[in-house]
Design an enzyme around this catalytic site. Structure first.
Site, PDB file in Angstrom:
ATOM      1  CD  GLU A   1      23.102 -63.797 -13.584  1.00 53.28           C
ATOM      2  OE1 GLU A   1      21.901 -64.177 -13.028  1.00 53.28           O
ATOM      3  OE2 GLU A   1      24.034 -64.470 -13.178  1.00 53.28           O
TER       4      GLU A   1
ATOM      5  CG  ASP B   1      26.387 -73.915 -11.845  1.00 45.12           C
ATOM      6  OD1 ASP B   1      26.314 -73.306 -13.316  1.00 45.12           O
ATOM      7  OD2 ASP B   1      26.250 -73.202 -11.048  1.00 45.12           O
TER       8      ASP B   1
ATOM      9  CD  GLU C   1      30.733 -67.497  -3.402  1.00 46.38           C
ATOM     10  OE1 GLU C   1      30.453 -66.695  -4.693  1.00 46.38           O
ATOM     11  OE2 GLU C   1      29.974 -68.644  -3.377  1.00 46.38           O
TER      12      GLU C   1
ATOM     13  CD  GLU D   1      23.351 -72.245  -5.678  1.00 46.11           C
ATOM     14  OE1 GLU D   1      22.913 -71.696  -6.548  1.00 46.11           O
ATOM     15  OE2 GLU D   1      23.933 -71.584  -4.502  1.00 46.11           O
TER      16      GLU D   1
ATOM     17  CB  THR E   1      18.923 -72.372 -12.851  1.00 47.81           C
ATOM     18  OG1 THR E   1      20.073 -72.568 -11.936  1.00 47.81           O
ATOM     19  CG2 THR E   1      19.292 -70.890 -13.459  1.00 47.81           C
TER      20      THR E   1
END
Length: 577
Positions: free
Chosen positions: A119, A260, A353, A374, A477
């Site tokens: 992160e 991902d 989710e 996304e 991302t």
């Protein structure tokens, strides 16, 4: 498009989007007012951003139900960093400039905090790098040597160096958490998710190219290759791995949570660096994913060694996949999968989710929607490629749903349960970094981010003239755009500079028969003669270069046809004869 190709780092297959139908073709067919929704998105941003500043700053995130703030990922004023490049995309240069000053004065990475390596990289390092590269466009007075130097670049480098101890493992795969003051804590778990290992090449390679320190790109590549080395015999990777022993702890293989952005960064790293090896890795994975996990344009979770279905669920994080498919030109398959995901959105007004595909409903305790980007991200990419009005309709539905369900007096709240619209007291920083940004770009076809190479800037660096802002931005991302041309602007190794000057002199010697000109945006297509680099060379420098003449060349360029054009380290010369 010719300008971008000559830079050698353009999104080659993204050009499908840049060469698509004229803006507005699909919108007019469905009567959707793009400008109206663009302004709605702008208002959404400022409702959230202003309340963060009023109620939560300097904490990481806004708590919109109680109108206060909380630290979540390390006490970095994270929302401010994450929202910075969005400000410029919305055209707010004055606030961008103010926030740059605030961050320089107020953010300190020398703190006793346990931080997520993943992160911190995508949000902090990525956000600072993007803002650094956009600073001049935003009217910030940059220092001499930019983009190879600058305060935001130094901050990004400092943050990244705090993460390097995590990579000191026998496999080269990093720990998931690091203490910013003390390094990896004794007793830290060695189990890290796949995405937490393979999501560094975009930011770390950019850092290495701008600073001249190869350590960042080196550790990122080593981690990527370690995952590749440990894939199963049928070509799949699992969800979590022990970074000390390289043993897979969670053996579920899929394209969603925990995996991902590893796949995403193989593609984006390949585009950013013109790296055939990274793209080859992705294409091999893509074959295995199609063979074992794809069913009727859905992607399930399977056992990584056997290929048997382990979870027949769709996760909201998987919705990035159609956008990634569009980047490699697989638009038809991307649209089919996107439309599957869009049906889930229309069923609930958001993406839960987890969604049980056979049952067609949410999974227990996974009914929430934390305002993730996304599906909107994929819509933005696909709309650039197809102009299909269905993609604008998703954007419209997203604006209406988010405003109706999650808007509160102090911002936008995470939706705890899409079935009854209960809210949670959190607004993640990615709402301003990604969700709002992709929505705005979907409705703003003329944004500078969508530049097709017809306009660009030329800047002077210690290593020569450099082309920037020509388009082809690679989003990390966290939706922080990186200008790929910037990676060709800075070279710290003098040997490389000498090799380049020798090449420049060799080509310049041809000017008696051919005239090479440097095209500038301010000249509206008219060229300006390139200066002879010999003028700035001393006799001592020439002697050093001559001593290198018989050694192997340290200069490497992407393998491609330049069609009578020369592109060296970001310097682009067009044959005008």
């Amino acid at each position: 498009a010719a300008m971008l190709r000559s830079l050698g780092s353009l999104l080659c297959l993204w050009a499908l989007g840049l060469l698509a139908l004229p803006a507005g073709t699909g919108a007019a067919a469905r009567g959707l007012d793009v400008a109206f929704y663009r302004e709605r998105v702008r208002a959404m941003f400022y409702h959230a951003y202003d309340h963060y500043l009023e109620s939560a700053f300097p904490y990481d995130e806004l708590r919109p139900l109680t109108c206060d703030g909380q630290d979540t990922w390390g006490s970095f004023s994270l929302t401010l960093i994450d929202a910075l490049d969005t400000l410029l995309i919305l055209g707010n240069v004055s606030e961008f400039q103010r926030v740059v000053s605030v961050l320089q004065e107020g953010v300190d990475f020398d703190i006793d905090v346990n931080a997520s390596v993943f992160e911190t990289n995508i949000r902090v390092v990525g956000g600072l790098l993007s803002a650094h590269l956009l600073s001049k466009k935003a009217g910030v007075e940059v220092e001499v040597g930019w983009p190879c130097s600058g305060p935001l670049l130094r901050m990004a480098e400092e943050a990244a160096r705090k993460l390097l101890p995590a990579f000191q493992t026998p496999t080269g795969m990093p720990y998931g958490t690091v203490n910013l003051l003390h390094g990896v804590n004794p007793g830290e778990t060695p189990v890290t998710c796949t995405a937490g290992i393979g999501t560094f090449i975009v930011e770390f390679a950019t850092l290495s190219h701008l600073t001249g320190d190869p350590v960042f790109e080196d550790v990122a590549r080593k981690a990527l290759k370690a995952l590749w080395k440990n894939r199963s015999d049928i070509g799949l990777v699992g969800n979590h791995i022990d970074v000390i022993t390289a043993k897979w702890v969670a053996q579920d293989a899929g394209i969603g949570a925990g995996v991902d952005s590893y796949f995403e960064y193989l593609v984006k790293g390949a585009i950013l660096l013109q790296d055939k090896e990274l793209m080859s890795m992705f294409l091999e994975y893509s074959k295995a994913i199609k063979n074992y996990t794809k069913f009727d344009d859905w992607y399930l979770w399977v056992q990584m060694y056997k290929g048997t279905v382990s979870m027949p669920v769709f996760q909201s994080l998987e919705a990035y996949w159609p956008g990634l498919q569009s980047l490699i030109g697989d638009v038809q398959n991307a649209m089919r999968t996107f439309l599957n995901y869009y049906t889930v959105w229309k069923q609930f007004g958001g993406l839960p989710e987890f969604y049980n595909i056979p049952q067609g409903y949410t999974v227990d305790k996974r009914e929430g929607y934390p305002l993730r980007p996304e599906l909107i991200e994929s819509a933005m990419y696909l709309y650039r490629a197809t102009r299909d009005p269905t993609l604008l309709e998703l954007g419209r539905d997203a604006v209406e749903s988010i405003e109706k369900i999650s808007k509160v007096d102090c911002g936008f709240a995470t939706i705890k349960d899409l079935r009854d619209h209960r809210l949670d007291n959190r607004m993640e920083s990615f709402f301003l970094a990604e969700t709002v940004k992709y929505l705005y770009l979907l409705f703003d076809p003329d944004n500078f981010i969508h530049n097709d190479g017809s306009v660009f800037d030329v800047v002077i660096t210690p290593y020569g003239e450099c082309v920037l802002n020509a388009g082809g931005y690679v989003f990390n991302t966290e939706a922080h755009p990186i200008d790929p041309a910037a990676l060709h602007c800075c070279r710290k190794r003098k040997e490389e500079q000498w090799e380049v000057e020798d090449l420049m002199r060799e080509f310049y010697s041809l000017k008696k028969t051919k005239k090479f000109t440097l095209k500038r945006a301010s000249d509206h297509g008219e060229g300006e003669s390139a200066k002879d680099p010999e003028d700035a060379s001393s006799e001592k420098d020439r002697e050093k270069r001559n001593s290198k003449k018989n050694s192997h060349s340290l200069l490497s360029c992407p393998s491609q046809s330049f069609n009578s054009k020369l592109a060296v380290l970001g310097q682009v010369f067009l044959d005008s004869t």
